[in-house]
Design an enzyme around this catalytic site. Structure first.
Site, PDB file in Angstrom:
ATOM      1  NE  ARG A   1       4.013  10.020   4.479  1.00 65.58           N
ATOM      2  CZ  ARG A   1       4.781  10.983   3.981  1.00 65.58           C
ATOM      3  NH1 ARG A   1       4.494  12.235   4.186  1.00 65.58           N
ATOM      4  NH2 ARG A   1       5.854  10.686   3.269  1.00 65.58           N
TER       5      ARG A   1
ATOM      6  CG  ASP B   1      -0.143  -0.320   2.508  1.00 70.83           C
ATOM      7  OD1 ASP B   1       1.085  -0.119   2.513  1.00 70.83           O
ATOM      8  OD2 ASP B   1      -0.766  -0.754   3.489  1.00 70.83           O
TER       9      ASP B   1
ATOM     10  CD  GLU C   1       0.583   4.269   4.590  1.00 70.70           C
ATOM     11  OE1 GLU C   1      -0.318   4.871   5.228  1.00 70.70           O
ATOM     12  OE2 GLU C   1       1.762   4.649   4.604  1.00 70.70           O
TER      13      GLU C   1
ATOM     14  CD  GLU D   1       1.283  -6.846   3.127  1.00 67.26           C
ATOM     15  OE1 GLU D   1       2.250  -7.517   3.515  1.00 67.26           O
ATOM     16  OE2 GLU D   1       1.133  -5.639   3.415  1.00 67.26           O
TER      17      GLU D   1
ATOM     18  CG  HIS E   1      11.118   5.417   9.395  1.00 69.59           C
ATOM     19  ND1 HIS E   1      11.296   6.462   8.525  1.00 69.59           N
ATOM     20  CD2 HIS E   1      10.415   4.486   8.710  1.00 69.59           C
ATOM     21  CE1 HIS E   1      10.714   6.173   7.363  1.00 69.59           C
ATOM     22  NE2 HIS E   1      10.180   4.977   7.448  1.00 69.59           N
TER      23      HIS E   1
ATOM     24  CG  HIS F   1       7.014   3.917  10.003  1.00 74.51           C
ATOM     25  ND1 HIS F   1       6.159   4.152   8.965  1.00 74.51           N
ATOM     26  CD2 HIS F   1       6.960   2.598  10.243  1.00 74.51           C
ATOM     27  CE1 HIS F   1       5.623   3.008   8.585  1.00 74.51           C
ATOM     28  NE2 HIS F   1       6.075   2.051   9.345  1.00 74.51           N
TER      29      HIS F   1
HETATM   30  C1  UD1 Z   1       6.563   4.701   3.642  1.00 77.03           C
HETATM   31  C2  UD1 Z   1       5.201   4.200   3.194  1.00 77.03           C
HETATM   32  C3  UD1 Z   1       4.551   3.447   4.336  1.00 77.03           C
HETATM   33  C4  UD1 Z   1       5.444   2.359   4.882  1.00 77.03           C
HETATM   34  C5  UD1 Z   1       6.787   2.950   5.244  1.00 77.03           C
HETATM   35  C6  UD1 Z   1       7.715   1.861   5.665  1.00 77.03           C
HETATM   36  C7  UD1 Z   1       4.151   5.741   1.609  1.00 77.03           C
HETATM   37  C8  UD1 Z   1       3.251   6.885   1.432  1.00 77.03           C
HETATM   38  N1  UD1 Z   1       4.360   5.337   2.868  1.00 77.03           N
HETATM   39  O1  UD1 Z   1       6.341   5.644   4.663  1.00 77.03           O
HETATM   40  O2  UD1 Z   1       3.357   2.836   3.861  1.00 77.03           O
HETATM   41  O3  UD1 Z   1       4.840   1.807   6.023  1.00 77.03           O
HETATM   42  O4  UD1 Z   1       7.335   3.608   4.101  1.00 77.03           O
HETATM   43  O5  UD1 Z   1       8.810   2.360   6.353  1.00 77.03           O
HETATM   44  O6  UD1 Z   1       4.652   5.215   0.647  1.00 77.03           O
HETATM   45  N2  UD1 Z   1      13.706   8.895   4.376  1.00 77.03           N
HETATM   46  C9  UD1 Z   1      15.067   9.032   4.314  1.00 77.03           C
HETATM   47  N3  UD1 Z   1      15.810   7.913   4.016  1.00 77.03           N
HETATM   48  C10 UD1 Z   1      15.255   6.689   3.785  1.00 77.03           C
HETATM   49  C11 UD1 Z   1      13.853   6.562   3.858  1.00 77.03           C
HETATM   50  C12 UD1 Z   1      13.095   7.680   4.165  1.00 77.03           C
HETATM   51  O7  UD1 Z   1      15.594  10.115   4.516  1.00 77.03           O
HETATM   52  O8  UD1 Z   1      15.974   5.719   3.535  1.00 77.03           O
HETATM   53  C13 UD1 Z   1      12.884  10.087   4.674  1.00 77.03           C
HETATM   54  C14 UD1 Z   1      12.155  10.588   3.420  1.00 77.03           C
HETATM   55  O9  UD1 Z   1      12.919  11.472   2.656  1.00 77.03           O
HETATM   56  C15 UD1 Z   1      10.950  11.285   4.040  1.00 77.03           C
HETATM   57  C16 UD1 Z   1      10.674  10.471   5.300  1.00 77.03           C
HETATM   58  O10 UD1 Z   1      11.847   9.724   5.575  1.00 77.03           O
HETATM   59  O11 UD1 Z   1      11.279  12.591   4.423  1.00 77.03           O
HETATM   60  C17 UD1 Z   1       9.495   9.545   5.159  1.00 77.03           C
HETATM   61  O12 UD1 Z   1       9.707   8.645   4.048  1.00 77.03           O
HETATM   62  P1  UD1 Z   1       8.549   8.332   2.997  1.00 77.03           P
HETATM   63  O13 UD1 Z   1       9.013   7.306   2.018  1.00 77.03           O
HETATM   64  O14 UD1 Z   1       8.045   9.602   2.444  1.00 77.03           O
HETATM   65  O15 UD1 Z   1       7.386   7.712   3.880  1.00 77.03           O
HETATM   66  P2  UD1 Z   1       7.432   6.692   5.094  1.00 77.03           P
HETATM   67  O16 UD1 Z   1       6.899   7.390   6.289  1.00 77.03           O
HETATM   68  O17 UD1 Z   1       8.757   6.049   5.163  1.00 77.03           O
HETATM   69  N1  UDP Z   2      12.840  -3.545   9.947  1.00 81.97           N
HETATM   70  C1  UDP Z   2      14.222  -3.632   9.791  1.00 81.97           C
HETATM   71  N2  UDP Z   2      15.031  -2.759  10.469  1.00 81.97           N
HETATM   72  C2  UDP Z   2      14.530  -1.787  11.277  1.00 81.97           C
HETATM   73  C3  UDP Z   2      13.128  -1.688  11.415  1.00 81.97           C
HETATM   74  C4  UDP Z   2      12.313  -2.570  10.728  1.00 81.97           C
HETATM   75  O1  UDP Z   2      14.710  -4.506   9.068  1.00 81.97           O
HETATM   76  O2  UDP Z   2      15.333  -1.027  11.848  1.00 81.97           O
HETATM   77  C5  UDP Z   2      11.976  -4.469   9.202  1.00 81.97           C
HETATM   78  C6  UDP Z   2      10.935  -5.207  10.004  1.00 81.97           C
HETATM   79  O3  UDP Z   2      11.443  -6.409  10.567  1.00 81.97           O
HETATM   80  C7  UDP Z   2       9.857  -5.479   8.966  1.00 81.97           C
HETATM   81  C8  UDP Z   2       9.919  -4.238   8.097  1.00 81.97           C
HETATM   82  O4  UDP Z   2      11.219  -3.678   8.296  1.00 81.97           O
HETATM   83  O5  UDP Z   2      10.191  -6.597   8.154  1.00 81.97           O
HETATM   84  C9  UDP Z   2       8.840  -3.271   8.486  1.00 81.97           C
HETATM   85  O6  UDP Z   2       9.074  -2.050   7.893  1.00 81.97           O
HETATM   86  P1  UDP Z   2       8.377  -0.715   8.378  1.00 81.97           P
HETATM   87  O7  UDP Z   2       8.046  -0.801   9.811  1.00 81.97           O
HETATM   88  O8  UDP Z   2       9.268   0.390   7.921  1.00 81.97           O
HETATM   89  O9  UDP Z   2       7.083  -0.657   7.461  1.00 81.97           O
HETATM   90  P2  UDP Z   2       5.595  -1.223   7.597  1.00 81.97           P
HETATM   91  O10 UDP Z   2       5.673  -2.698   7.823  1.00 81.97           O
HETATM   92  O11 UDP Z   2       4.939  -0.500   8.713  1.00 81.97           O
HETATM   93  O12 UDP Z   2       4.973  -0.865   6.297  1.00 81.97           O
END
Ligand code: UD1
Ligand code: UDP
Length: 379
Positions: A212, A98, A134, A120, A243, A210
């Protein structure tokens, strides 16, 4: 031999973890040519997973920006996918879950009239703003996709109730396939903060957050509840791999930065994470993936949200939704710390999310769709 070309797309950490075993399974099939495209939505959190599972990336859109918005992720992915799809010409695109990567890649495939398979599929809360965005992403993907791979019966029922068109398969969740390859009793941690933890004489609580919709006050409440827990329980130690989201890191560091027995660390690799889950006392999280993994490992989970789209483990008794208020989180955790009976009643190893064969079923279902094999039995 005739081969079908399947493009797997992922962009975030959980998509990569859950698609990795599927890529490996598709590559094992003689009549499938599997190619991988990443959007790079999570640049830093994605690359280690690609390395650990030894995946090779055919296309990388590299879209990530600091403090990216939903609109920038969506527009950059949509524009980036068009030439990739035109050049690669896959017979089917597979997206996961999602995220914005998943929704936008599915839309881009639809624009090129390429069929979409949704891994999924069918998770719902019924609340269009939670999880945000999502819930809307996955509903829109369900409209686009022709093949829907639902982890559980209740996920499939959600799709039947919405009269979604296409074929629905109940496969189990691919995260359980991934978990089978990472957890081991003699695993050695290699991150400094984890190397010397005494799991026998401390009660280690593992935390991740993490979402939003938790940014702001809910996240502050979560951090304050954690602070109350370490203050009141001297044998409790909190490990919190934060995160990369700057919003999450700022709130966590502001409130917990100076607390003793709280380790605020960078994200850890999936092999360390799965083994940390296996050794910790219990887990507090707003993550979806952790709610699926922890029950398989017999670890209680307190969900830091007001609802969940994963009711199976709640029914099984290993997951409790405790909301985002400071007192409610504290008292749910205190109950697990104070009452051995409460702890034991949640620490059941159950596996409602899969048997480790989800990827095999998905590969079989794809071959069946192209007239190249038998329809798989449901999980
Ligand atoms: C995204 C997904 C969410 C998922 C989550 C898993 C969307 C809208 N949301 O949310 O469904 O549960 O990933 O973790 O797709 N950032 C970094 N470095 C990284 C990753 C992220 O700096 O490696 C920063 C991004 O630039 C942004 C913030 O973290 O500012 C959030 O990342 P973003 O991908 O926008 O959404 P998530 O909250 O991670
Ligand atoms: N995970 C990881 N390292 C971390 C935190 C999470 O490998 O520091 C793994 C976790 O075991 C799971 C996945 O990342 O497999 C979950 O990701 P996240 O919580 O970012 O996203 P969500 O599942 O909520 O979409």
């Amino acid at each position: 031999m005739e081969k079908i070309k399947i493009m797997v797309v992922f962009g975030t950490r959980p998509e990569a973890i859950k698609m990795a075993p599927l890529v490996l399974e598709l590559k094992r099939r003689d009549n499938i040519d599997c190619i991988v495209c990443t959007t790079g939505q999570h640049r830093e959190m994605l690359d280690p997973i690609v390395k650990i599972f030894n995946l090779s990336i055919d296309y990388d859109l590299d879209i990530m920006e600091p403090r990216q918005t939903l609109s920038t992720i969506t527009s950059k992915t949509l524009i980036g996918m068009e030439p990739v799809l035109k050049v690669a010409k896959p017979d089917m695109v597979l997206v996961h879950g999602d995220t914005s990567t998943a929704f936008t890649s599915a839309l881009a495939a639809y624009y090129q009239k390429v069929p979409v398979g949704h891994v999924e599929a069918g998770l719902r809360t019924g609340n269009r703003y939670s999880p945000y965005p999502e819930e809307m992403n996955r509903r829109l993907i369900s409209e686009i996709a022709q093949l829907h791979f639902s982890p559980t019966v209740s996920n499939a029922e959600n799709l039947y109730n919405e009269s979604i068109s296409g074929e629905i398969f109940i496969t189990g969740n691919t995260v359980i396939d991934a978990l089978h390859t990472t957890v081991s009793k003699d695993f050695s941690f290699y991150t400094d903060a984890l190397k010397n933890i005494d799991f026998d004489n401390n009660r280690v609580l593992l935390v991740t957050a993490h979402r939003r919709e938790n940014y702001g006050k809910p996240l502050e409440n979560i951090m304050n509840a954690l602070k109350d827990l370490v203050c009141n329980y001297p044998d409790v130690r909190i490990i919190y791999p934060m995160h990369m989201s700057p919003e999450v890191r700022r709130t966590a560091t502001d409130i917990l930065g100076d607390m003793p027995r709280v380790e605020l660390i960078d994200p850890i690799n999936v092999d360390e994470m799965h083994n940390l889950m296996d050794r910790c006392h219990f887990i507090l999280t707003d993550s979806g993936g952790l709610q699926e993994e922890a029950p398989a490992l017999g670890k209680p989970v307190l969900v830091l949200r007001n609802e969940t789209e994963r009711p199976e483990a709640v029914t099984a008794g290993t997951v409790k939704v405790c909301g985002v208020e400071r007192e409610a989180i504290y008292s749910a955790a205190a109950e697990l710390l104070d009452s051995h009976d409460s702890y034991l009643s949640m620490a059941n190893a159950v596996n409602p999310y899969g048997d480790g064969n989800a990827c095999k079923r998905i590969a079989d279902a794809i071959l069946w769709h192209f007239g190249m094999g038998k329809r798989p039995e449901n999980f």
